[in-house]
Motif scaffolding. Structure first.
Motif, PDB file in Angstrom:
ATOM      1  N   ASP A 151      -5.008  -1.310 -10.352  1.00 51.69           N
ATOM      2  CA  ASP A 151      -5.494   0.011  -9.001  1.00 51.69           C
ATOM      3  C   ASP A 151      -6.061   0.016  -8.112  1.00 51.69           C
ATOM      4  O   ASP A 151      -7.162  -0.653  -7.910  1.00 51.69           O
ATOM      5  CB  ASP A 151      -6.479   0.782 -10.119  1.00 51.69           C
ATOM      6  N   GLY A 152      -5.536   0.257  -6.911  1.00 56.70           N
ATOM      7  CA  GLY A 152      -5.611  -0.441  -5.503  1.00 56.70           C
ATOM      8  C   GLY A 152      -6.782  -0.371  -5.064  1.00 56.70           C
ATOM      9  O   GLY A 152      -8.401  -0.078  -4.201  1.00 56.70           O
ATOM     10  N   TYR A 153      -7.713   1.815  -5.425  1.00 57.07           N
ATOM     11  CA  TYR A 153      -8.656   2.299  -5.379  1.00 57.07           C
ATOM     12  C   TYR A 153      -9.932   2.114  -6.075  1.00 57.07           C
ATOM     13  O   TYR A 153     -11.009   1.678  -5.323  1.00 57.07           O
ATOM     14  CB  TYR A 153      -8.539   3.274  -5.983  1.00 57.07           C
ATOM     15  N   GLU A 154      -9.316   1.247  -6.954  1.00 61.23           N
ATOM     16  CA  GLU A 154     -10.734   0.393  -7.637  1.00 61.23           C
ATOM     17  C   GLU A 154     -11.448  -0.649  -7.346  1.00 61.23           C
ATOM     18  O   GLU A 154     -12.315  -0.958  -7.155  1.00 61.23           O
ATOM     19  CB  GLU A 154     -10.181   0.702  -9.448  1.00 61.23           C
TER      20      GLU A 154
ATOM     21  N   ASP B 122      -4.858  -5.836   0.622  1.00 63.05           N
ATOM     22  CA  ASP B 122      -3.888  -5.255   0.808  1.00 63.05           C
ATOM     23  C   ASP B 122      -4.040  -4.830  -1.174  1.00 63.05           C
ATOM     24  O   ASP B 122      -3.185  -5.028  -1.737  1.00 63.05           O
ATOM     25  CB  ASP B 122      -2.262  -6.022   0.961  1.00 63.05           C
ATOM     26  N   SER B 123      -4.174  -3.066  -0.758  1.00 66.55           N
ATOM     27  CA  SER B 123      -4.611  -2.239  -2.460  1.00 66.55           C
ATOM     28  C   SER B 123      -3.741  -2.143  -2.812  1.00 66.55           C
ATOM     29  O   SER B 123      -3.707  -1.784  -4.267  1.00 66.55           O
ATOM     30  CB  SER B 123      -5.598  -1.061  -1.543  1.00 66.55           C
ATOM     31  N   HIS B 124      -2.554  -1.615  -1.812  1.00 65.06           N
ATOM     32  CA  HIS B 124      -1.518  -1.303  -2.596  1.00 65.06           C
ATOM     33  C   HIS B 124      -0.531  -1.982  -1.942  1.00 65.06           C
ATOM     34  O   HIS B 124       1.005  -1.681  -1.602  1.00 65.06           O
ATOM     35  CB  HIS B 124      -0.843   0.105  -2.296  1.00 65.06           C
ATOM     36  N   ALA B 125       0.117  -3.172  -2.961  1.00 59.60           N
ATOM     37  CA  ALA B 125       0.879  -4.288  -1.925  1.00 59.60           C
ATOM     38  C   ALA B 125       2.648  -3.819  -2.583  1.00 59.60           C
ATOM     39  O   ALA B 125       3.279  -4.362  -1.468  1.00 59.60           O
ATOM     40  CB  ALA B 125       0.562  -5.578  -2.856  1.00 59.60           C
ATOM     41  N   GLY B 126       2.874  -3.572  -3.527  1.00 58.13           N
ATOM     42  CA  GLY B 126       4.267  -4.169  -3.778  1.00 58.13           C
ATOM     43  C   GLY B 126       5.028  -4.891  -3.698  1.00 58.13           C
ATOM     44  O   GLY B 126       4.100  -5.614  -4.589  1.00 58.13           O
ATOM     45  N   ILE B 127       6.278  -5.099  -3.748  1.00 61.42           N
ATOM     46  CA  ILE B 127       6.422  -6.717  -4.643  1.00 61.42           C
ATOM     47  C   ILE B 127       6.902  -7.577  -3.183  1.00 61.42           C
ATOM     48  O   ILE B 127       6.647  -8.535  -3.279  1.00 61.42           O
ATOM     49  CB  ILE B 127       7.727  -6.774  -4.926  1.00 61.42           C
TER      50      ILE B 127
ATOM     51  N   ILE C 250      -4.797  -0.701   3.883  1.00 60.91           N
ATOM     52  CA  ILE C 250      -4.519   1.160   2.215  1.00 60.91           C
ATOM     53  C   ILE C 250      -3.030   1.530   2.559  1.00 60.91           C
ATOM     54  O   ILE C 250      -3.163   2.007   3.698  1.00 60.91           O
ATOM     55  CB  ILE C 250      -6.095   1.666   2.627  1.00 60.91           C
ATOM     56  N   ASP C 251      -2.276   1.278   1.834  1.00 58.99           N
ATOM     57  CA  ASP C 251      -0.894   1.993   1.862  1.00 58.99           C
ATOM     58  C   ASP C 251      -0.633   2.231   0.219  1.00 58.99           C
ATOM     59  O   ASP C 251       0.223   1.826  -0.050  1.00 58.99           O
ATOM     60  CB  ASP C 251      -0.040   1.213   2.167  1.00 58.99           C
ATOM     61  N   PRO C 252      -1.449   3.723  -0.077  1.00 57.21           N
ATOM     62  CA  PRO C 252      -0.645   3.871  -1.385  1.00 57.21           C
ATOM     63  C   PRO C 252       0.334   4.791  -1.403  1.00 57.21           C
ATOM     64  O   PRO C 252       1.323   5.293  -0.070  1.00 57.21           O
ATOM     65  CB  PRO C 252      -2.027   5.163  -1.510  1.00 57.21           C
ATOM     66  N   ALA C 253       1.406   5.340  -2.627  1.00 56.61           N
ATOM     67  CA  ALA C 253       2.530   5.849  -2.337  1.00 56.61           C
ATOM     68  C   ALA C 253       2.182   6.993  -2.258  1.00 56.61           C
ATOM     69  O   ALA C 253       3.739   8.231  -2.320  1.00 56.61           O
ATOM     70  CB  ALA C 253       2.947   5.500  -3.935  1.00 56.61           C
ATOM     71  N   TYR C 254       0.835   7.737  -2.185  1.00 57.77           N
ATOM     72  CA  TYR C 254       1.115   9.170  -2.165  1.00 57.77           C
ATOM     73  C   TYR C 254       1.898  10.447  -2.610  1.00 57.77           C
ATOM     74  O   TYR C 254       2.167  11.454  -2.572  1.00 57.77           O
ATOM     75  CB  TYR C 254       1.736   9.932  -0.480  1.00 57.77           C
ATOM     76  N   GLU C 255       1.929  10.117  -3.786  1.00 61.73           N
ATOM     77  CA  GLU C 255       2.116  10.493  -5.593  1.00 61.73           C
ATOM     78  C   GLU C 255       1.509  12.051  -5.811  1.00 61.73           C
ATOM     79  O   GLU C 255       2.075  13.018  -5.812  1.00 61.73           O
ATOM     80  CB  GLU C 255       2.856   9.756  -6.406  1.00 61.73           C
ATOM     81  N   ALA C 256       0.418  11.553  -6.087  1.00 62.43           N
ATOM     82  CA  ALA C 256      -0.420  11.735  -6.709  1.00 62.43           C
ATOM     83  C   ALA C 256      -1.042  13.464  -5.587  1.00 62.43           C
ATOM     84  O   ALA C 256      -1.274  13.253  -4.335  1.00 62.43           O
ATOM     85  CB  ALA C 256      -2.340  11.862  -6.691  1.00 62.43           C
ATOM     86  N   LYS C 257      -1.304  15.080  -5.943  1.00 63.33           N
ATOM     87  CA  LYS C 257      -1.241  16.119  -5.221  1.00 63.33           C
ATOM     88  C   LYS C 257      -2.233  15.602  -4.502  1.00 63.33           C
ATOM     89  O   LYS C 257      -2.794  16.505  -3.641  1.00 63.33           O
ATOM     90  CB  LYS C 257      -2.013  17.039  -5.814  1.00 63.33           C
ATOM     91  N   ASP C 258      -4.073  15.081  -5.828  1.00 64.80           N
ATOM     92  CA  ASP C 258      -4.640  14.972  -4.600  1.00 64.80           C
ATOM     93  C   ASP C 258      -5.306  14.043  -4.345  1.00 64.80           C
ATOM     94  O   ASP C 258      -6.822  13.122  -3.793  1.00 64.80           O
ATOM     95  CB  ASP C 258      -5.996  14.703  -5.907  1.00 64.80           C
ATOM     96  N   GLU C 259      -4.232  12.391  -3.437  1.00 64.94           N
ATOM     97  CA  GLU C 259      -4.109  11.610  -3.106  1.00 64.94           C
ATOM     98  C   GLU C 259      -5.286  11.539  -1.757  1.00 64.94           C
ATOM     99  O   GLU C 259      -5.657  10.414  -1.762  1.00 64.94           O
ATOM    100  CB  GLU C 259      -2.523  10.921  -2.957  1.00 64.94           C
ATOM    101  N   PHE C 260      -4.984  12.126  -0.666  1.00 63.60           N
ATOM    102  CA  PHE C 260      -5.789  12.295  -0.048  1.00 63.60           C
ATOM    103  C   PHE C 260      -7.044  12.563   0.070  1.00 63.60           C
ATOM    104  O   PHE C 260      -7.940  11.953   0.798  1.00 63.60           O
ATOM    105  CB  PHE C 260      -5.374  13.186   1.465  1.00 63.60           C
TER     106      PHE C 260
END
Length: 285
Positions: free
Chosen positions: A148-151, A39-44, A168-178
């Motif tokens: 970092d999950g991507y790294e 899980d690359s972006h695991a949360g809590i 793979i479940d990122p937060a989609y905060e960054a403008k270039d996330e996709f």
């Protein structure tokens, strides 16, 4: 780094993600050989629905709460209901007794079977990484990284054992996330061509999402499908109107397995007449 999933736990996006994830895990377990789950972006990993964060928005009431309000949920979503009951022993028909909601890491940990199975969890937010370790407890099969999950996906694939799944479940905060997501997914697939990848994504404006899926599919050389649920017409980019998962190397007949589940979710989670479901092949097998 500002996104905190505790405010959104159990919403309609979580419901879809976890229903699909549990079916992917069930398919993996049809063979006895060991697996490595990521899980690359695991949360809590675990969420208290009585806490102020969950109560403030109350998103779970229109998500998991709406699902549990229908008695048919146990018949149509048996794996999902079993997971909720395992975490909430006093869960009753209709949803009373729902106090905690499982994050993907909790579900993945429950899926570990033997001492040879492995689970790798990554979380960049420092407070959330600490909570993740506390919530999941000590287990020699579980490795939790504050990174970092991507790294991590670049560094940790292919894993050992080679058979397995990465969520793979990122937060989609960054403008270039996709764009970052696509590069990471394609690179991870090239290194781990036999691994299953499940990429969750929000749907705001459908046309933009469709363009992204087409671009992603162009870099993949394995069977790939997309599973989507919209709770209203996906034309207003100012709000999340649905969500989906791109599945790389999906299990055989996953579309047929998920179709009745998605139809049920649409009925329970729809906000207006524009709600819909879609299962589409992006890359043929």
């Amino acid at each position: 780094m500002n996104y905190r999933h505790a405010f959104h736990a159990g919403n309609f996006g979580d419901v879809l993600k976890h229903v699909v994830l549990l079916e992917l895990l069930a398919a993996l377990h049809r063979k006895p050989s060991p697996v490595h789950l990521i899980d690359s972006h695991a949360g809590i990993g675990l969420y208290d629905l009585t806490a102020s964060e969950a109560q403030r928005g109350g998103e779970y009431r229109l998500g998991v709460g709406a699902v549990l309000a229908d008695a048919a949920a146990e018949r149509i979503l048996p794996g999902y209901l079993a997971a909720l009951k395992r975490l909430n022993p006093d869960l009753a028909p209709g949803g009373s007794g729902l106090l905690r909601y499982p994050g993907s890491p909790w579900l993945l940990k429950q899926a570990l079977r033997s001492e040879a199975d492995r689970l790798t969890l990554c979380e960049l937010h420092p407070e959330d990484a600490a909570l993740l370790k506390r919530n999941l407890g000590r287990d020699a099969r579980v490795h939790i990284h504050h990174r970092d999950g991507y790294e991590a996906l670049r560094a940790l694939t292919p894993p050992t054992p080679r058979r397995g799944l990465a969520l793979i479940d990122p937060a989609y905060e960054a403008k270039d996330e996709f764009a970052t997501l696509s590069k990471t997914v394609v690179a991870a697939h090239r290194r781990w061509s036999t691994g299953q990848l499940a990429i969750w994504y929000p749907i705001k404006e459908q046309k933009a999402v469709d363009r992204w899926k087409a671009e992603l599919a162009g870099g993949l050389g394995a069977e790939t499908v997309a599973v989507e649920l919209t709770v209203r017409s996906a034309g207003d980019a100012r709000q999340m109107n649905g969500s989906g998962l791109v599945l790389v190397n999906p299990p055989w007949q996953i579309g047929e397995t998920l179709a009745p589940m998605l139809d049920f979710l649409k009925t329970r989670l729809a906000r207006d007449s524009g709600a819909g479901v879609r299962i589409e092949t992006l890359v043929g097998g």
